[in-house]
Design a protein around this motif. Structure first.
Motif, PDB file in Angstrom:
ATOM      1  N   LEU A  17       0.828  -1.201   0.000  1.00  0.00           N
ATOM      2  CA  LEU A  17       0.000   0.000   0.000  1.00  0.00           C
ATOM      3  C   LEU A  17       0.863   1.252   0.000  1.00  0.00           C
ATOM      4  O   LEU A  17       0.587   2.212  -0.740  1.00  0.00           O
ATOM      5  CB  LEU A  17      -0.938  -0.009   1.217  1.00  0.00           C
ATOM      6  N   TRP A  18       1.911   1.271   0.826  1.00  0.00           N
ATOM      7  CA  TRP A  18       2.820   2.423   0.827  1.00  0.00           C
ATOM      8  C   TRP A  18       3.490   2.579  -0.539  1.00  0.00           C
ATOM      9  O   TRP A  18       3.741   3.682  -0.995  1.00  0.00           O
ATOM     10  CB  TRP A  18       3.864   2.259   1.928  1.00  0.00           C
ATOM     11  N   GLY A  19       3.762   1.458  -1.186  1.00  0.00           N
ATOM     12  CA  GLY A  19       4.426   1.501  -2.487  1.00  0.00           C
ATOM     13  C   GLY A  19       3.571   2.108  -3.582  1.00  0.00           C
ATOM     14  O   GLY A  19       4.073   2.796  -4.469  1.00  0.00           O
ATOM     15  N   VAL A  20       2.248   1.857  -3.535  1.00  0.00           N
ATOM     16  CA  VAL A  20       1.372   2.356  -4.598  1.00  0.00           C
ATOM     17  C   VAL A  20       0.791   3.738  -4.284  1.00  0.00           C
ATOM     18  O   VAL A  20      -0.018   4.257  -5.067  1.00  0.00           O
ATOM     19  CB  VAL A  20       0.218   1.367  -4.892  1.00  0.00           C
ATOM     20  N   PHE A  21       1.200   4.351  -3.184  1.00  0.00           N
ATOM     21  CA  PHE A  21       0.706   5.678  -2.824  1.00  0.00           C
ATOM     22  C   PHE A  21       0.843   6.716  -3.944  1.00  0.00           C
ATOM     23  O   PHE A  21      -0.013   7.598  -4.071  1.00  0.00           O
ATOM     24  CB  PHE A  21       1.412   6.185  -1.566  1.00  0.00           C
ATOM     25  N   PRO A  22       1.924   6.688  -4.752  1.00  0.00           N
ATOM     26  CA  PRO A  22       2.017   7.696  -5.830  1.00  0.00           C
ATOM     27  C   PRO A  22       0.795   7.734  -6.732  1.00  0.00           C
ATOM     28  O   PRO A  22       0.391   8.811  -7.185  1.00  0.00           O
ATOM     29  CB  PRO A  22       3.275   7.255  -6.601  1.00  0.00           C
ATOM     30  N   LEU A  23       0.192   6.586  -6.987  1.00  0.00           N
ATOM     31  CA  LEU A  23      -1.005   6.549  -7.825  1.00  0.00           C
ATOM     32  C   LEU A  23      -2.168   7.279  -7.144  1.00  0.00           C
ATOM     33  O   LEU A  23      -2.969   7.952  -7.792  1.00  0.00           O
ATOM     34  CB  LEU A  23      -1.405   5.096  -8.119  1.00  0.00           C
ATOM     35  N   TYR A  24      -2.234   7.143  -5.829  1.00  0.00           N
ATOM     36  CA  TYR A  24      -3.326   7.757  -5.065  1.00  0.00           C
ATOM     37  C   TYR A  24      -3.215   9.278  -5.068  1.00  0.00           C
ATOM     38  O   TYR A  24      -4.186   9.987  -5.324  1.00  0.00           O
ATOM     39  CB  TYR A  24      -3.312   7.215  -3.639  1.00  0.00           C
ATOM     40  N   TRP A  25      -2.020   9.798  -4.773  1.00  0.00           N
ATOM     41  CA  TRP A  25      -1.878  11.252  -4.641  1.00  0.00           C
ATOM     42  C   TRP A  25      -2.090  11.977  -5.959  1.00  0.00           C
ATOM     43  O   TRP A  25      -2.605  13.097  -5.982  1.00  0.00           O
ATOM     44  CB  TRP A  25      -0.513  11.605  -4.046  1.00  0.00           C
ATOM     45  N   THR A  26      -1.720  11.360  -7.061  1.00  0.00           N
ATOM     46  CA  THR A  26      -1.920  12.016  -8.349  1.00  0.00           C
ATOM     47  C   THR A  26      -3.399  12.101  -8.725  1.00  0.00           C
ATOM     48  O   THR A  26      -3.803  13.014  -9.457  1.00  0.00           O
ATOM     49  CB  THR A  26      -1.153  11.279  -9.473  1.00  0.00           C
ATOM     50  N   VAL A  27      -4.212  11.175  -8.227  1.00  0.00           N
ATOM     51  CA  VAL A  27      -5.658  11.210  -8.498  1.00  0.00           C
ATOM     52  C   VAL A  27      -6.293  12.450  -7.867  1.00  0.00           C
ATOM     53  O   VAL A  27      -7.300  12.968  -8.352  1.00  0.00           O
ATOM     54  CB  VAL A  27      -6.337   9.925  -7.962  1.00  0.00           C
ATOM     55  N   LEU A  28      -5.689  12.962  -6.791  1.00  0.00           N
ATOM     56  CA  LEU A  28      -6.242  14.103  -6.072  1.00  0.00           C
ATOM     57  C   LEU A  28      -5.814  15.454  -6.661  1.00  0.00           C
ATOM     58  O   LEU A  28      -6.171  16.498  -6.125  1.00  0.00           O
ATOM     59  CB  LEU A  28      -5.840  14.029  -4.594  1.00  0.00           C
ATOM     60  N   ALA A 247       8.205  -1.441  -0.583  1.00  0.00           N
ATOM     61  CA  ALA A 247       7.581  -0.156  -0.914  1.00  0.00           C
ATOM     62  C   ALA A 247       8.428   0.670  -1.888  1.00  0.00           C
ATOM     63  O   ALA A 247       7.912   1.111  -2.929  1.00  0.00           O
ATOM     64  CB  ALA A 247       7.284   0.632   0.356  1.00  0.00           C
ATOM     65  N   PRO A 248       9.713   0.925  -1.600  1.00  0.00           N
ATOM     66  CA  PRO A 248      10.489   1.712  -2.572  1.00  0.00           C
ATOM     67  C   PRO A 248      10.689   1.012  -3.905  1.00  0.00           C
ATOM     68  O   PRO A 248      10.826   1.673  -4.933  1.00  0.00           O
ATOM     69  CB  PRO A 248      11.826   1.947  -1.850  1.00  0.00           C
ATOM     70  N   THR A 249      10.699  -0.324  -3.900  1.00  0.00           N
ATOM     71  CA  THR A 249      10.819  -1.054  -5.169  1.00  0.00           C
ATOM     72  C   THR A 249       9.597  -0.797  -6.045  1.00  0.00           C
ATOM     73  O   THR A 249       9.715  -0.550  -7.256  1.00  0.00           O
ATOM     74  CB  THR A 249      10.967  -2.565  -4.913  1.00  0.00           C
ATOM     75  N   ILE A 250       8.407  -0.827  -5.439  1.00  0.00           N
ATOM     76  CA  ILE A 250       7.171  -0.546  -6.186  1.00  0.00           C
ATOM     77  C   ILE A 250       7.175   0.903  -6.671  1.00  0.00           C
ATOM     78  O   ILE A 250       6.820   1.192  -7.823  1.00  0.00           O
ATOM     79  CB  ILE A 250       5.938  -0.839  -5.315  1.00  0.00           C
ATOM     80  N   GLN A 251       7.589   1.829  -5.782  1.00  0.00           N
ATOM     81  CA  GLN A 251       7.641   3.241  -6.165  1.00  0.00           C
ATOM     82  C   GLN A 251       8.603   3.457  -7.330  1.00  0.00           C
ATOM     83  O   GLN A 251       8.307   4.211  -8.266  1.00  0.00           O
ATOM     84  CB  GLN A 251       8.075   4.083  -4.964  1.00  0.00           C
ATOM     85  N   PHE A 252       9.756   2.807  -7.267  1.00  0.00           N
ATOM     86  CA  PHE A 252      10.750   2.926  -8.328  1.00  0.00           C
ATOM     87  C   PHE A 252      10.169   2.432  -9.657  1.00  0.00           C
ATOM     88  O   PHE A 252      10.313   3.091 -10.700  1.00  0.00           O
ATOM     89  CB  PHE A 252      11.990   2.110  -7.954  1.00  0.00           C
ATOM     90  N   ALA A 253       9.488   1.294  -9.620  1.00  0.00           N
ATOM     91  CA  ALA A 253       8.882   0.742 -10.829  1.00  0.00           C
ATOM     92  C   ALA A 253       7.802   1.672 -11.375  1.00  0.00           C
ATOM     93  O   ALA A 253       7.701   1.883 -12.589  1.00  0.00           O
ATOM     94  CB  ALA A 253       8.297  -0.639 -10.536  1.00  0.00           C
ATOM     95  N   LEU A 254       7.000   2.254 -10.499  1.00  0.00           N
ATOM     96  CA  LEU A 254       5.971   3.190 -10.933  1.00  0.00           C
ATOM     97  C   LEU A 254       6.583   4.420 -11.583  1.00  0.00           C
ATOM     98  O   LEU A 254       6.082   4.921 -12.602  1.00  0.00           O
ATOM     99  CB  LEU A 254       5.101   3.615  -9.744  1.00  0.00           C
TER     100      LEU A 254
END
Length: 303
Positions: A17-28, A247-254
């Protein structure tokens, strides 16, 4: 299902969930980082107070309030976690998702460094080597960016400071997070009120669905923290330490695949050095833990 497996699942879900947070904040968007931060704090207060009551933690919360030293430490923690949240949201909304991932990759190393500088802890030889490689990595990335990776450093040091404060406070997660958000909430409320008075607020200005998403900022803050708390009491620190790289691995991939951020060769070299440092650090920590357990087992048997 064994308790340890439930803990691993909870920990994996928290870091995912922490890793996919970038997707959430951009929706706002188009809300800015400070407005999003203010709403996150305010809705977190609502969520955490509800959890405090439902989890029957009101009495421990009151006991914590009677300890002046603990309250002061938690107040400090509230300031640094606010800086961390704000820096993260700003980084995501300004095309620096890869750099935010770097901050959480180097966080374990920064935490160890703070233990040396603040608590007087000693590093073992391989830990020193890992730290040295990490410093070289930051230098390489600084040259690549043409500036120090300020967002990454801000996130790593603020979260490291937050962890140190929480360790010093020694209180439950629910009580601590509730007080942190309560302490910073008046400032958040004042900022939101100012935005509304000037007509610059994005809350309710882009449809009901967008407004409802604002209200979920408290839930998305609380849920992974609760999952993390469930994992922390069920799995070993080594397992938890390995999960934190998720989490940072998912963020990096995103950052690379979804947000299409540039990744020149020199930046790859810097990140590769960070990953080498983390590999050395992690393997050394696992081996040290095993040696300590063997010594304890041997001492118990001899007794």
């Amino acid at each position: 299902m064994p308790d340890s497996r439930r803990g691993l699942i909870a920990g994996a879900l928290a870091y995912t969930l922490w890793g996919v947070f970038p997707l959430y904040w951009t929706v706002l968007e188009p809300a800015g980082a400070i407005e999003l931060l203010a709403h996150r704090i305010l809705w977190s207060v609502v969520t955490m107070v509800a959890i405090l009551v439902l989890a029957r933690r009101v009495e421990p919360f009151r006991a914590m309030l009677r300890d002046r030293r603990t309250v002061l430490i938690i107040a400090g923690a509230a300031v640094v976690i606010t800086v961390n949240w704000g820096g993260y949201i700003w980084g995501v909304n300004n095309g620096r998702v890869v750099e935010t991932s770097l901050g959480y990759f180097i966080n374990p190393l920064v935490t160890v460094l703070m233990g040396v500088l603040v608590l007087g802890e000693r590093l073992r030889r391989l830990q020193w080597i890992a730290m040295g490689i990490a410093f070289v990595a930051v230098a390489v990335i600084t040259i690549d960016y043409g500036r120090p990776p300020w967002i990454a450093l801000l996130l790593a040091f603020s979260f490291g400071t937050y962890g140190l404060a929480k360790k010093q406070a020694g209180v439950g997660a629910v009580e601590s997070i509730t007080l942190e958000t309560l302490l910073i909430a008046p400032f958040a409320a004042a900022y939101v009120a100012w935005l509304m008075s000037t007509g610059d607020s994005n809350f309710g200005s882009h449809g009901v669905g967008h407004a409802l998403l604002f209200t979920t900022t408290g839930i998305i803050t609380a849920v992974p923290l609760m999952l993390f708390g469930a994992a922390a009491i069920r799995v070993s620190m080594v397992s938890l330490g390995l999960l934190q790289y998720l989490a940072p691995t998912i963020q990096f991939a995103l950052g690379l695949l979804v947000f299409d951020e540039p990744m020149p060769a020199s930046r790859w070299i810097g990140f590769a050095l960070v990953w080498v440092a983390l590999a050395i650090f992690t393997v050394e920590a696992v081996n040290h833990r095993r040696r300590q357990l063997r010594l304890v087992a041997h001492a118990t048997t001899a007794a």
